[in-house]
Design a protein around this motif. Structure first.
Motif, PDB file in Angstrom:
ATOM      1  N   GLN A  42       0.828  -1.209   0.000  1.00  0.00           N
ATOM      2  CA  GLN A  42       0.000   0.000   0.000  1.00  0.00           C
ATOM      3  C   GLN A  42       0.862   1.260   0.000  1.00  0.00           C
ATOM      4  N   LEU A  43       1.958   1.241   0.766  1.00  0.00           N
ATOM      5  CA  LEU A  43       2.871   2.385   0.797  1.00  0.00           C
ATOM      6  C   LEU A  43       3.466   2.641  -0.584  1.00  0.00           C
ATOM      7  N   LEU A  44       3.873   1.593  -1.268  1.00  0.00           N
ATOM      8  CA  LEU A  44       4.414   1.757  -2.616  1.00  0.00           C
ATOM      9  C   LEU A  44       3.359   2.331  -3.555  1.00  0.00           C
ATOM     10  N   GLN A  45       2.109   1.897  -3.406  1.00  0.00           N
ATOM     11  CA  GLN A  45       1.026   2.418  -4.236  1.00  0.00           C
ATOM     12  C   GLN A  45       0.797   3.903  -3.961  1.00  0.00           C
ATOM     13  N   VAL A  46       0.815   4.285  -2.667  1.00  0.00           N
ATOM     14  CA  VAL A  46       0.626   5.692  -2.306  1.00  0.00           C
ATOM     15  C   VAL A  46       1.780   6.535  -2.851  1.00  0.00           C
ATOM     16  N   ASP A  49       1.151   7.008  -6.487  1.00  0.00           N
ATOM     17  CA  ASP A  49       0.063   7.978  -6.671  1.00  0.00           C
ATOM     18  C   ASP A  49       0.555   9.397  -6.426  1.00  0.00           C
ATOM     19  N   LEU A  50       1.372   9.584  -5.383  1.00  0.00           N
ATOM     20  CA  LEU A  50       1.910  10.908  -5.076  1.00  0.00           C
ATOM     21  C   LEU A  50       2.806  11.408  -6.203  1.00  0.00           C
ATOM     22  N   ALA A  51       3.646  10.542  -6.738  1.00  0.00           N
ATOM     23  CA  ALA A  51       4.518  10.947  -7.845  1.00  0.00           C
ATOM     24  C   ALA A  51       3.689  11.353  -9.050  1.00  0.00           C
ATOM     25  N   ARG A  52       2.641  10.605  -9.346  1.00  0.00           N
ATOM     26  CA  ARG A  52       1.774  10.944 -10.484  1.00  0.00           C
ATOM     27  C   ARG A  52       1.052  12.266 -10.228  1.00  0.00           C
ATOM     28  N   THR A  53       0.594  12.468  -9.002  1.00  0.00           N
ATOM     29  CA  THR A  53      -0.080  13.721  -8.657  1.00  0.00           C
ATOM     30  C   THR A  53       0.865  14.899  -8.831  1.00  0.00           C
TER      31      THR A  53
END
Length: 137
Positions: A42-46, A49-53
């Protein structure tokens, strides 16, 4: 059937109790490891997501012309965030000219992107007005 001596029976009970304890600890270890693996996923997914944002924010800034390296003056940000039911004068420096802006309206939440955009617009409007005044003179 003959009974083992008390020492042997006690030792056997201790070994069995220890075996149950090890079994319990092993089960808990497996659960914790599974939870840790899931949390890491989940941390890797977040993080992804943060990098994409961040990429999308950078793209948006480019589209609407925001330069986050040129932030609004702190006194203007404070006035925007505090809000004013009346008309509050705030002095800022635009193109080496001291300009008095009037802040009026409800308090705003901290939003660096909006503040940078508003500051960019304020400077753009000031430059247009200053150019008209120079042209009329």
């Amino acid at each position: 059937m003959p009974q083992p001596p008390d020492e042997v029976a006690d030792a056997l009970q201790r070994v069995q109790a220890r075996a149950r304890q090890i079994t319990t600890m092993t089960a808990w270890h497996e659960r914790v490891t599974s939870s840790a693996t899931e949390l890491h996923r989940q941390l890797l997914q977040v993080q992804a997501d943060l990098a994409r944002t961040r990429e999308l924010v950078t793209i948006q800034q480019g589209i609407i012309g925001i330069d986050l390296t040129d932030t609004p003056p702190p006194q203007l940000v404070a006035a925007w965030r505090a809000g004013s039911l009346g008309y509050t004068p705030v002095q800022v420096l635009i193109d080496d000219a001291t300009v008095t802006l009037i802040v009026h309206g409800p308090a705003r939440e901290a939003d660096m992107v909006r503040e940078a955009y508003d500051w960019c617009r304020v400077r753009q409007i000031w430059r247009e007005v200053a150019a008209e005044v120079r042209g009329a003179a």
